[in-house]
Scaffold this active site. Structure first.
Site, PDB file in Angstrom:
ATOM      1  N   CYS A  42       0.826  -1.209   0.000  1.00 39.79           N
ATOM      2  CA  CYS A  42       0.000   0.000   0.000  1.00 39.79           C
ATOM      3  C   CYS A  42       0.860   1.259   0.000  1.00 39.79           C
ATOM      4  CB  CYS A  42      -0.930   0.006   1.206  1.00 39.79           C
ATOM      5  SG  CYS A  42      -0.088   0.191   2.794  1.00 39.79           S
ATOM      6  N   ARG A  44       4.081   1.362  -1.691  1.00 40.19           N
ATOM      7  CA  ARG A  44       5.013   1.454  -2.813  1.00 40.19           C
ATOM      8  C   ARG A  44       4.850   0.292  -3.781  1.00 40.19           C
ATOM      9  NH1 ARG A  44       7.493   0.726   1.368  1.00 40.19           N
ATOM     10  NH2 ARG A  44       8.541   2.732   1.313  1.00 40.19           N
ATOM     11  N   TYR A 185      -3.957  -7.996   5.179  1.00 44.39           N
ATOM     12  CA  TYR A 185      -4.500  -6.891   5.969  1.00 44.39           C
ATOM     13  C   TYR A 185      -5.767  -7.319   6.710  1.00 44.39           C
ATOM     14  CZ  TYR A 185      -1.478  -2.982   4.716  1.00 44.39           C
ATOM     15  OH  TYR A 185      -0.421  -2.117   4.604  1.00 44.39           O
TER      16      TYR A 185
END
Length: 444
Positions: A42, A44, A185
């Site tokens: 999230c 790079r 996540y």
């Protein structure tokens, strides 16, 4: 090559992430590319490439690499990515693995993402030995940063900061939560939510993975998504597939069913999991909101982490140089061994001293003769003088071995206290005052 949240912004990162599927496989088809690994998070999109030593001489330069990337369809990465090479690339990779360049400084999630990226590259057989080695060493150093500083203890993760923002707006204790997604996540969110005392966690997956995820994480599957949206106090979206997990229509139905209760959404997807326009009655905390709210890290902890990274980079560089010089050390020992063998063959079988005793004595002498130059080779690798040692071996003993060119310039590591990180501009000696006690505890 990198596009990240700090330089190009999250919007560019999102666009780049949508174009890099299969990029590693495509690049390694090129004869001048030895290996490739793609890290997409999230924060790079990072492409690590090793080219052959003769690549530039044969016309494969930065422009050629960018053309190869663009030919795959990864135009955003080809046009917007910052390129760093050799020493600078090693430093950057170590810092990324330790979370030093993350949106949430010092976060640990990136290390897991990098480990998974390495596993995927190995499964696809796109990773070279050097890329695999530097990533493994960077991950090892990141673990030292986590255990020897307080950065990890502060709960500095994207999920944790996002939930901190949610907690400023609502009480999580006893809340009912719907998680939309089943990736890394989603797992981190469930763990964080459980630790914060929520009453119920339901999970929904458009791909049909919710049941298995629910069993593994001891949560329940949301069988009726509309009912779950209507009842939830908080929705966490983290699918990140490029298709919104929460459509505008579903959000409107949820608002209508909630009878005046606003819907709080924590959107952790880089591409945005909440379809726009967001209807009235829905509040979204997204990655950009999280980025702006990230707390500053303590200066002493930052310095300690930088010192550990500098030590890790030096250890990696020395190890790489030792491996590069190993064939020459083996050749030296072979030459001495051949001389001993030749002398033994000249000895008469019948003599005043048994041949076995003479052989053992000569081999001990050979080992002693090889020890000093071998030890000097180790010292030379540590001091950035490997090529000088190799040249001396050739000049004095006539031993010439085809040795690969250095992967990184060892001259910058000759004096560890004067090493300078090309990213931060900090020198190790500047960090040593506060950080040395922690850094010196490391033995591996």
């Amino acid at each position: 090559m990198t596009v990240d949240h700090a330089e190009q912004g999250l919007g560019v990162v999102s666009e780049a992430a949508a174009q890099v599927d299969g990029l590693g496989l495509a690049l390694t088809d090129h004869p001048q590319i030895r290996g490739a690994l793609v890290l997409s998070t999230c924060n790079r999109v990072c492409l690590i490439v090793e080219t052959s030593p003769e690549a530039v001489a044969q016309g494969f330069d930065e422009a050629a690499l960018r053309r190869c990337i663009a030919d795959h369809g990864a135009n955003v990465l080809a046009e917007s990515a910052q390129l760093v090479c050799e020493n600078d690339a090693v430093w950057r990779l170590f810092r990324v693995a330790a979370g030093m360049e993350s949106m949430v400084f010092g976060e640990r999630e990136v290390a897991g993402q990098m480990k998974r990226a390495l596993s995927e590259a190995r499964r696809e057989q796109t990773v070279s030995y050097t890329i695999g080695h530097v990533v493994e060493e960077a991950l090892k150093t990141s673990r030292h940063v986590a255990t020897e500083t307080a950065l990890a203890a502060e709960g500095r993760t994207v999920v944790a900061v996002g939930l901190d923002l949610v907690a400023q707006r609502m009480d999580l204790d006893g809340a009912r939560v719907l998680v939309m997604g089943t990736g890394s996540y989603a797992g981190a969110s469930c763990a964080q939510l459980s630790s914060r005392g929520v009453a119920e966690i339901q999970v929904h997956s458009a791909s049909g993975r919710a049941a298995g995820f629910a069993r593994r994480h001891r949560v329940s599957e949301a069988l009726d998504i509309d009912a779950a949206l209507a009842q939830a106090d908080l929705v966490v979206t983290c699918r990140g597939s490029g298709v919104p997990a929460l459509s505008a229509e579903a959000a409107r139905r949820a608002v209508d069913a909630r009878r005046g209760r606003d819907l709080m959404v924590l959107d952790l997807a880089i591409s945005g999991d909440v379809e726009e326009p967001v209807p009235a009655g829905v509040e979204v905390i997204d990655l950009e909101t999280i980025r702006q709210a990230v707390p500053a890290s303590a200066e002493a902890e930052r310095a300690a982490a930088e010192h550990i990274i500098a030590t890790g980079v030096r250890h990696f560089a020395v190890d790489l140089e030792r491996r590069r010089m190993a064939p020459a050390v083996v050749a030296l020992r072979d030459v001495i061994s051949d001389l001993v063998t030749a002398e033994l063959e000249r000895l008469p079988e019948e003599g005043s001293v048994p041949v076995d005793e003479v052989a053992a004595s000569l081999r001990r002498l050979a080992a002693s003769m090889a020890h000093i130059p071998s030890a000097r080779a180790r010292m030379a690798s540590e001091q950035g003088l490997g090529d000088r040692w190799l040249n001396s071996l050739s000049d004095v003993l006539g031993i010439d071995v085809d040795i690969a060119a250095p992967v990184i310039d060892m001259s910058s590591f000759a004096n560890a206290d004067c090493m300078t990180c090309p990213v931060t501009g900090l020198r190790v000696e500047d960090l040593a005052t506060d950080a040395a006690p922690r850094g010196e505890e490391r033995t591996s």
